[in-house]
Motif scaffolding. Structure first.
Motif, PDB file in Angstrom:
ATOM      1  N   ARG A   6       0.830  -1.215   0.000  1.00 55.96           N
ATOM      2  CA  ARG A   6       0.000   0.000   0.000  1.00 55.96           C
ATOM      3  C   ARG A   6       0.859   1.257   0.000  1.00 55.96           C
ATOM      4  NH1 ARG A   6      -3.476   0.316   4.763  1.00 55.96           N
ATOM      5  NH2 ARG A   6      -1.945  -1.025   5.733  1.00 55.96           N
ATOM      6  N   THR A   7       1.910   1.259   0.819  1.00 54.64           N
ATOM      7  CA  THR A   7       2.778   2.428   0.917  1.00 54.64           C
ATOM      8  C   THR A   7       3.550   2.659  -0.371  1.00 54.64           C
ATOM      9  OG1 THR A   7       2.989   1.995   3.285  1.00 54.64           O
ATOM     10  CG2 THR A   7       4.555   3.535   2.316  1.00 54.64           C
ATOM     11  N   ALA A   8       4.125   1.602  -0.917  1.00 54.26           N
ATOM     12  CA  ALA A   8       4.874   1.736  -2.177  1.00 54.26           C
ATOM     13  C   ALA A   8       3.952   2.208  -3.302  1.00 54.26           C
ATOM     14  CB  ALA A   8       5.529   0.408  -2.550  1.00 54.26           C
ATOM     15  N   GLY A   9       2.744   1.684  -3.362  1.00 49.23           N
ATOM     16  CA  GLY A   9       1.790   2.112  -4.382  1.00 49.23           C
ATOM     17  C   GLY A   9       1.419   3.575  -4.238  1.00 49.23           C
ATOM     18  N   ALA A  10       1.232   4.021  -3.018  1.00 47.58           N
ATOM     19  CA  ALA A  10       0.885   5.425  -2.787  1.00 47.58           C
ATOM     20  C   ALA A  10       2.037   6.349  -3.169  1.00 47.58           C
ATOM     21  CB  ALA A  10       0.498   5.633  -1.326  1.00 47.58           C
ATOM     22  N   VAL A  11       3.263   5.976  -2.816  1.00 48.79           N
ATOM     23  CA  VAL A  11       4.425   6.794  -3.190  1.00 48.79           C
ATOM     24  C   VAL A  11       4.581   6.802  -4.708  1.00 48.79           C
ATOM     25  CG1 VAL A  11       6.936   7.012  -3.027  1.00 48.79           C
ATOM     26  CG2 VAL A  11       5.610   6.474  -0.988  1.00 48.79           C
ATOM     27  N   PRO A  26      15.817   4.749   2.221  1.00 54.08           N
ATOM     28  CA  PRO A  26      16.123   4.378   3.605  1.00 54.08           C
ATOM     29  C   PRO A  26      15.058   4.945   4.553  1.00 54.08           C
ATOM     30  CG  PRO A  26      17.498   6.218   2.941  1.00 54.08           C
ATOM     31  CD  PRO A  26      16.696   5.810   1.723  1.00 54.08           C
ATOM     32  N   ALA A  27      14.965   4.371   5.731  1.00 51.39           N
ATOM     33  CA  ALA A  27      13.983   4.835   6.710  1.00 51.39           C
ATOM     34  C   ALA A  27      14.206   6.295   7.091  1.00 51.39           C
ATOM     35  CB  ALA A  27      14.020   3.954   7.957  1.00 51.39           C
ATOM     36  N   ASP A  28      15.460   6.760   7.060  1.00 49.61           N
ATOM     37  CA  ASP A  28      15.716   8.147   7.439  1.00 49.61           C
ATOM     38  C   ASP A  28      15.371   9.147   6.334  1.00 49.61           C
ATOM     39  OD1 ASP A  28      17.844   7.675   5.739  1.00 49.61           O
ATOM     40  OD2 ASP A  28      19.385   8.230   7.171  1.00 49.61           O
ATOM     41  N   ALA A  29      14.818   8.670   5.214  1.00 49.26           N
ATOM     42  CA  ALA A  29      14.321   9.575   4.173  1.00 49.26           C
ATOM     43  C   ALA A  29      12.998  10.212   4.612  1.00 49.26           C
ATOM     44  CB  ALA A  29      14.125   8.840   2.847  1.00 49.26           C
ATOM     45  N   LEU A  30      12.406   9.673   5.654  1.00 50.00           N
ATOM     46  CA  LEU A  30      11.178  10.230   6.213  1.00 50.00           C
ATOM     47  C   LEU A  30      11.539  11.037   7.440  1.00 50.00           C
ATOM     48  CD1 LEU A  30       8.056  10.143   5.884  1.00 50.00           C
ATOM     49  CD2 LEU A  30       8.078   8.410   7.659  1.00 50.00           C
ATOM     50  N   THR A  31      11.119  12.284   7.473  1.00 48.07           N
ATOM     51  CA  THR A  31      11.445  13.150   8.599  1.00 48.07           C
ATOM     52  C   THR A  31      10.302  14.136   8.827  1.00 48.07           C
ATOM     53  OG1 THR A  31      13.177  14.557   9.533  1.00 48.07           O
ATOM     54  CG2 THR A  31      12.704  14.841   7.193  1.00 48.07           C
ATOM     55  N   HIS A  36       5.398  18.934   9.895  1.00 50.46           N
ATOM     56  CA  HIS A  36       4.833  18.216   8.754  1.00 50.46           C
ATOM     57  C   HIS A  36       5.748  17.071   8.363  1.00 50.46           C
ATOM     58  CE1 HIS A  36       1.808  21.286   8.168  1.00 50.46           C
ATOM     59  NE2 HIS A  36       2.761  22.200   8.266  1.00 50.46           N
ATOM     60  N   THR A  37       5.151  15.950   7.979  1.00 49.57           N
ATOM     61  CA  THR A  37       5.925  14.802   7.536  1.00 49.57           C
ATOM     62  C   THR A  37       6.398  15.041   6.112  1.00 49.57           C
ATOM     63  OG1 THR A  37       4.623  13.350   8.943  1.00 49.57           O
ATOM     64  CG2 THR A  37       5.864  12.306   7.172  1.00 49.57           C
ATOM     65  N   VAL A  38       7.697  14.861   5.900  1.00 47.57           N
ATOM     66  CA  VAL A  38       8.261  15.029   4.566  1.00 47.57           C
ATOM     67  C   VAL A  38       9.061  13.785   4.206  1.00 47.57           C
ATOM     68  CG1 VAL A  38       8.384  17.544   4.687  1.00 47.57           C
ATOM     69  CG2 VAL A  38      10.333  16.204   5.392  1.00 47.57           C
ATOM     70  N   LEU A  39       9.059  13.490   2.921  1.00 51.05           N
ATOM     71  CA  LEU A  39       9.843  12.397   2.372  1.00 51.05           C
ATOM     72  C   LEU A  39      10.925  13.030   1.524  1.00 51.05           C
ATOM     73  CD1 LEU A  39      10.112   9.320   2.058  1.00 51.05           C
ATOM     74  CD2 LEU A  39       8.609   9.493   0.069  1.00 51.05           C
ATOM     75  N   ILE A  40      12.166  12.688   1.804  1.00 48.19           N
ATOM     76  CA  ILE A  40      13.282  13.285   1.071  1.00 48.19           C
ATOM     77  C   ILE A  40      13.552  12.435  -0.166  1.00 48.19           C
ATOM     78  CG2 ILE A  40      15.706  13.947   1.162  1.00 48.19           C
ATOM     79  CD1 ILE A  40      15.264  14.310   4.218  1.00 48.19           C
ATOM     80  N   LEU A  54       0.893   8.935   7.332  1.00 47.06           N
ATOM     81  CA  LEU A  54       0.577   7.908   8.319  1.00 47.06           C
ATOM     82  C   LEU A  54       1.094   6.545   7.864  1.00 47.06           C
ATOM     83  CD1 LEU A  54      -0.827   7.136  10.957  1.00 47.06           C
ATOM     84  CD2 LEU A  54      -2.929   6.845   9.655  1.00 47.06           C
ATOM     85  N   LEU A  55       0.886   6.195   6.597  1.00 51.07           N
ATOM     86  CA  LEU A  55       1.389   4.931   6.066  1.00 51.07           C
ATOM     87  C   LEU A  55       2.918   4.863   6.167  1.00 51.07           C
ATOM     88  CD1 LEU A  55      -0.697   4.362   2.800  1.00 51.07           C
ATOM     89  CD2 LEU A  55      -0.785   3.007   4.892  1.00 51.07           C
ATOM     90  N   LEU A  56       3.576   5.939   5.766  1.00 50.52           N
ATOM     91  CA  LEU A  56       5.037   5.977   5.810  1.00 50.52           C
ATOM     92  C   LEU A  56       5.558   5.850   7.237  1.00 50.52           C
ATOM     93  CD1 LEU A  56       5.594   8.800   3.195  1.00 50.52           C
ATOM     94  CD2 LEU A  56       6.397   6.437   2.967  1.00 50.52           C
ATOM     95  N   THR A  57       4.913   6.525   8.164  1.00 51.23           N
ATOM     96  CA  THR A  57       5.325   6.462   9.565  1.00 51.23           C
ATOM     97  C   THR A  57       5.159   5.053  10.118  1.00 51.23           C
ATOM     98  OG1 THR A  57       4.763   8.784   9.869  1.00 51.23           O
ATOM     99  CG2 THR A  57       4.950   7.451  11.856  1.00 51.23           C
ATOM    100  N   LYS A  58       4.026   4.423   9.822  1.00 52.11           N
ATOM    101  CA  LYS A  58       3.802   3.049  10.276  1.00 52.11           C
ATOM    102  C   LYS A  58       4.869   2.116   9.710  1.00 52.11           C
ATOM    103  CE  LYS A  58      -1.205   2.924  10.926  1.00 52.11           C
ATOM    104  NZ  LYS A  58      -2.459   2.328  10.411  1.00 52.11           N
ATOM    105  N   LEU A  59       5.185   2.304   8.441  1.00 53.50           N
ATOM    106  CA  LEU A  59       6.166   1.436   7.790  1.00 53.50           C
ATOM    107  C   LEU A  59       7.552   1.597   8.403  1.00 53.50           C
ATOM    108  CD1 LEU A  59       6.628  -0.632   5.565  1.00 53.50           C
ATOM    109  CD2 LEU A  59       7.108   1.253   4.022  1.00 53.50           C
TER     110      LEU A  59
END
Length: 74
Positions: A6-11, A26-31, A36-40, A54-59
């Protein structure tokens, strides 16, 4: 569907990233920036909407896979 799918499909749909680039994130691409949640992506922080955040944070909080397949080059 699993959380990973689900997360990969959404991204994929919201960011237009190739699946190979999504899998290599990598997990640290999410900050969090200014609350606000950002994906680098390629050194560029991109603010993500709340459902995807929320999906990214759970993952990122999920235990990494284990067993023999976790170290497989496939």
């Amino acid at each position: 569907m699993t959380l990973e799918v689900r997360t990969a499909g959404a991204v994929l749909l919201l960011s237009g990233q190739h699946v190979t680039r999504i899998a290599a994130l990598p997990a640290d691409a999410l900050t969090t920036v200014d609350g606000h949640t950002v994906l680098i992506l390629d050194r560029t922080p991109v603010r993500r909407p709340e459902p995807l955040a929320l999906l990214l944070t759970k993952l990122t909080r999920q235990e990494p896979p284990g067993g023999w397949a976790a170290n497989s080059p496939r």
